[in-house]
Design a protein around this motif. Structure first.
Motif, PDB file in Angstrom:
ATOM      1  N   UNK A 259       0.850  -1.187   0.000  1.00 21.47           N
ATOM      2  CA  UNK A 259       0.000   0.000   0.000  1.00 21.47           C
ATOM      3  C   UNK A 259       0.887   1.238   0.000  1.00 21.47           C
ATOM      4  N   UNK A 260       0.545   2.215  -0.841  1.00 17.36           N
ATOM      5  CA  UNK A 260       1.215   3.510  -0.819  1.00 17.36           C
ATOM      6  C   UNK A 260       0.373   4.434   0.046  1.00 17.36           C
ATOM      7  N   UNK A 261       0.987   4.999   1.089  1.00 19.79           N
ATOM      8  CA  UNK A 261       0.255   5.802   2.065  1.00 19.79           C
ATOM      9  C   UNK A 261       0.240   7.276   1.679  1.00 19.79           C
ATOM     10  N   UNK A 262      -0.753   8.044   2.192  1.00 18.74           N
ATOM     11  CA  UNK A 262      -0.847   9.475   1.890  1.00 18.74           C
ATOM     12  C   UNK A 262       0.340  10.266   2.442  1.00 18.74           C
ATOM     13  N   UNK A 263       0.502  11.495   1.953  1.00 17.16           N
ATOM     14  CA  UNK A 263       1.605  12.361   2.381  1.00 17.16           C
ATOM     15  C   UNK A 263       1.424  12.898   3.795  1.00 17.16           C
ATOM     16  N   UNK A 264       0.184  13.187   4.189  1.00 18.48           N
ATOM     17  CA  UNK A 264      -0.074  13.715   5.524  1.00 18.48           C
ATOM     18  C   UNK A 264       0.215  12.628   6.558  1.00 18.48           C
ATOM     19  N   UNK A 265       0.995  12.977   7.606  1.00 17.37           N
ATOM     20  CA  UNK A 265       1.425  11.973   8.585  1.00 17.37           C
ATOM     21  C   UNK A 265       0.261  11.341   9.338  1.00 17.37           C
ATOM     22  N   UNK A 266      -0.688  12.141   9.768  1.00 15.11           N
ATOM     23  CA  UNK A 266      -1.832  11.611  10.509  1.00 15.11           C
ATOM     24  C   UNK A 266      -2.650  10.669   9.636  1.00 15.11           C
ATOM     25  N   UNK A 267      -2.875  11.064   8.393  1.00 12.54           N
ATOM     26  CA  UNK A 267      -3.616  10.203   7.462  1.00 12.54           C
ATOM     27  C   UNK A 267      -2.835   8.931   7.157  1.00 12.54           C
ATOM     28  N   UNK A 268      -1.509   9.049   7.049  1.00 13.03           N
ATOM     29  CA  UNK A 268      -0.675   7.879   6.757  1.00 13.03           C
ATOM     30  C   UNK A 268      -0.758   6.852   7.886  1.00 13.03           C
ATOM     31  N   UNK A 269      -0.719   7.319   9.128  1.00 18.64           N
ATOM     32  CA  UNK A 269      -0.798   6.408  10.274  1.00 18.64           C
ATOM     33  C   UNK A 269      -2.153   5.711  10.306  1.00 18.64           C
ATOM     34  N   UNK A 270      -3.227   6.472  10.157  1.00 19.09           N
ATOM     35  CA  UNK A 270      -4.569   5.893  10.190  1.00 19.09           C
ATOM     36  C   UNK A 270      -4.772   4.904   9.042  1.00 19.09           C
ATOM     37  N   UNK A 271      -4.313   5.272   7.860  1.00 18.97           N
ATOM     38  CA  UNK A 271      -4.459   4.396   6.692  1.00 18.97           C
ATOM     39  C   UNK A 271      -3.648   3.120   6.872  1.00 18.97           C
ATOM     40  N   UNK A 272      -2.432   3.245   7.397  1.00 18.09           N
ATOM     41  CA  UNK A 272      -1.575   2.074   7.604  1.00 18.09           C
ATOM     42  C   UNK A 272      -2.219   1.088   8.568  1.00 18.09           C
TER      43      UNK A 272
END
Length: 91
Positions: A36-49
């Motif tokens: 999975x490629x995660x979003x650039x925003x750190x908070x969104x990346x953590x939640x998505x991961x």
């Protein structure tokens, strides 16, 4: 165990990139290694991961080091690994 790779790292030919949680879950159930490629925003990346890890993804592309800690915690909650530190009797 999950792997965190940089956003510019090439995917292994045996990995499959998922575009949705349903797709990640289906691919993981089929025994595939899901990336999975995660979003650039750190908070969104953590939640998505965390959501994708729960669905079965194991390879995460991101530039945010905090994602690793969130994935470690998720693996403990899923029972895939023991906690780093266990404390008892903290009442």
């Amino acid at each position: 165990m999950s792997q965190v790779i940089g956003p510019d790292v090439e995917l292994d030919p045996g990995w499959v990139e998922a575009g949705s949680l349903a797709e990640a879950s289906e691919l993981a159930r089929a025994g595939r290694t899901v990336a999975v490629t995660l979003p650039e925003d750190e908070t969104e990346a953590i939640a998505t991961a965390v959501a994708y890890a729960w669905a079965g993804a194991t390879v995460f592309r991101t530039s945010h080091p905090a994602v690793r800690q969130a994935l470690d915690m998720t693996e403990v909650l899923l029972g895939r690994r023991p906690p780093v530190l266990a404390r008892r009797g903290l009442a």
